[in-house]
Design a protein around this motif. Structure first.
Motif, PDB file in Angstrom:
ATOM      1  N   HIS A   3       0.852  -1.191   0.000  1.00 45.26           N
ATOM      2  CA  HIS A   3       0.000   0.000   0.000  1.00 45.26           C
ATOM      3  C   HIS A   3       0.886   1.238   0.000  1.00 45.26           C
ATOM      4  O   HIS A   3       1.752   1.403   0.846  1.00 45.26           O
ATOM      5  N   LYS A   4       0.683   2.118  -0.973  1.00 46.50           N
ATOM      6  CA  LYS A   4       1.442   3.366  -1.067  1.00 46.50           C
ATOM      7  C   LYS A   4       0.649   4.487  -0.405  1.00 46.50           C
ATOM      8  O   LYS A   4      -0.500   4.717  -0.741  1.00 46.50           O
ATOM      9  N   ARG A   5       1.266   5.174   0.555  1.00 47.77           N
ATOM     10  CA  ARG A   5       0.596   6.277   1.241  1.00 47.77           C
ATOM     11  C   ARG A   5       0.651   7.529   0.388  1.00 47.77           C
ATOM     12  O   ARG A   5       1.670   7.828  -0.221  1.00 47.77           O
ATOM     13  N   PRO A   6      -0.430   8.316   0.354  1.00 48.12           N
ATOM     14  CA  PRO A   6      -0.461   9.504  -0.512  1.00 48.12           C
ATOM     15  C   PRO A   6       0.233  10.709   0.119  1.00 48.12           C
ATOM     16  O   PRO A   6       0.367  10.818   1.332  1.00 48.12           O
ATOM     17  N   VAL A   7       0.666  11.625  -0.754  1.00 55.60           N
ATOM     18  CA  VAL A   7       1.131  12.939  -0.318  1.00 55.60           C
ATOM     19  C   VAL A   7      -0.118  13.754  -0.005  1.00 55.60           C
ATOM     20  O   VAL A   7      -1.108  13.699  -0.735  1.00 55.60           O
ATOM     21  N   VAL A   8      -0.113  14.495   1.106  1.00 55.90           N
ATOM     22  CA  VAL A   8      -1.299  15.223   1.556  1.00 55.90           C
ATOM     23  C   VAL A   8      -1.002  16.720   1.594  1.00 55.90           C
ATOM     24  O   VAL A   8       0.031  17.142   2.123  1.00 55.90           O
ATOM     25  N   LEU A   9      -1.909  17.511   1.037  1.00 57.58           N
ATOM     26  CA  LEU A   9      -1.874  18.968   1.170  1.00 57.58           C
ATOM     27  C   LEU A   9      -2.944  19.336   2.193  1.00 57.58           C
ATOM     28  O   LEU A   9      -4.127  19.082   1.968  1.00 57.58           O
ATOM     29  N   ALA A  10      -2.528  19.889   3.324  1.00 57.14           N
ATOM     30  CA  ALA A  10      -3.460  20.220   4.410  1.00 57.14           C
ATOM     31  C   ALA A  10      -3.537  21.733   4.576  1.00 57.14           C
ATOM     32  O   ALA A  10      -2.510  22.413   4.636  1.00 57.14           O
ATOM     33  N   ARG A  56       2.490  17.238   3.364  1.00 57.71           N
ATOM     34  CA  ARG A  56       2.950  16.085   4.152  1.00 57.71           C
ATOM     35  C   ARG A  56       3.345  14.952   3.202  1.00 57.71           C
ATOM     36  O   ARG A  56       2.510  14.396   2.498  1.00 57.71           O
ATOM     37  N   ILE A  57       4.637  14.615   3.220  1.00 60.84           N
ATOM     38  CA  ILE A  57       5.179  13.589   2.327  1.00 60.84           C
ATOM     39  C   ILE A  57       5.532  12.367   3.164  1.00 60.84           C
ATOM     40  O   ILE A  57       6.344  12.452   4.094  1.00 60.84           O
ATOM     41  N   PRO A  58       4.937  11.200   2.848  1.00 62.79           N
ATOM     42  CA  PRO A  58       5.238   9.992   3.614  1.00 62.79           C
ATOM     43  C   PRO A  58       6.704   9.567   3.440  1.00 62.79           C
ATOM     44  O   PRO A  58       7.261   9.685   2.346  1.00 62.79           O
ATOM     45  N   VAL A  59       7.302   9.107   4.526  1.00 59.78           N
ATOM     46  CA  VAL A  59       8.681   8.612   4.509  1.00 59.78           C
ATOM     47  C   VAL A  59       8.653   7.193   5.056  1.00 59.78           C
ATOM     48  O   VAL A  59       8.225   6.970   6.188  1.00 59.78           O
ATOM     49  N   ASP A  60       9.113   6.245   4.251  1.00 58.02           N
ATOM     50  CA  ASP A  60       9.179   4.845   4.678  1.00 58.02           C
ATOM     51  C   ASP A  60      10.629   4.441   4.890  1.00 58.02           C
ATOM     52  O   ASP A  60      11.508   4.800   4.108  1.00 58.02           O
ATOM     53  N   ILE A  61      10.858   3.692   5.964  1.00 53.43           N
ATOM     54  CA  ILE A  61      12.188   3.173   6.254  1.00 53.43           C
ATOM     55  C   ILE A  61      12.246   1.754   5.694  1.00 53.43           C
ATOM     56  O   ILE A  61      11.452   0.893   6.097  1.00 53.43           O
TER      57      ILE A  61
END
Length: 118
Positions: A3-10, A56-61
């Motif tokens: 599952h790829k998390r989306p970039v969010v503009l809040a 908000r940009i998701p960061v995965d380790i």
């Protein structure tokens, strides 16, 4: 499937205003409620226009098999306010970058920003 998390503009914007007969403790509460990141105390506020924008940009380790919730955040905050109807409007703004992560259910946040007040 991964599952790829989306970039969010809040976006968050707010208008606060009051009558000239606002008690001092309420004007103080409005000043506290209308703070922006890394700015000085607002003191008494009778009217304010405030906004926040975050990307908000998701960061995965990689190689970690747990739920990933880290985010890199770029933000901008701004404020126009006046202590009463007889004083000029003052402005504050802040731009910066931050990190967001939950550690055992506790949200952790770290921001670096530049603030301008005038």
């Amino acid at each position: 499937t991964k599952h790829k998390r989306p970039v969010v503009l809040a976006l968050r914007h707010a208008v606060t205003t009051s009558t000239p007969n606002l008690p001092r403790h309420e004007a103080r509460a409005q000043g506290i409620a209308n703070t922006i990141r890394d700015s000085t105390d607002n003191g008494l506020v009778a009217s304010a226009l405030r906004g926040t924008t975050e990307l908000r940009i998701p960061v995965d380790i990689p190689k970690i098999q747990t739920q990933q919730d880290g985010k890199l955040v770029f933000f901008g905050d701004w404020l126009l306010a006046t202590p009463n109807l007889n004083t000029p409007i003052y402005r504050k703004s802040s731009v910066g970058v931050g990190l967001r992560k939950s550690v055992q259910g506790i949200p952790v946040r770290y921001d670096l920003c530049y603030t301008w007040e005038g």
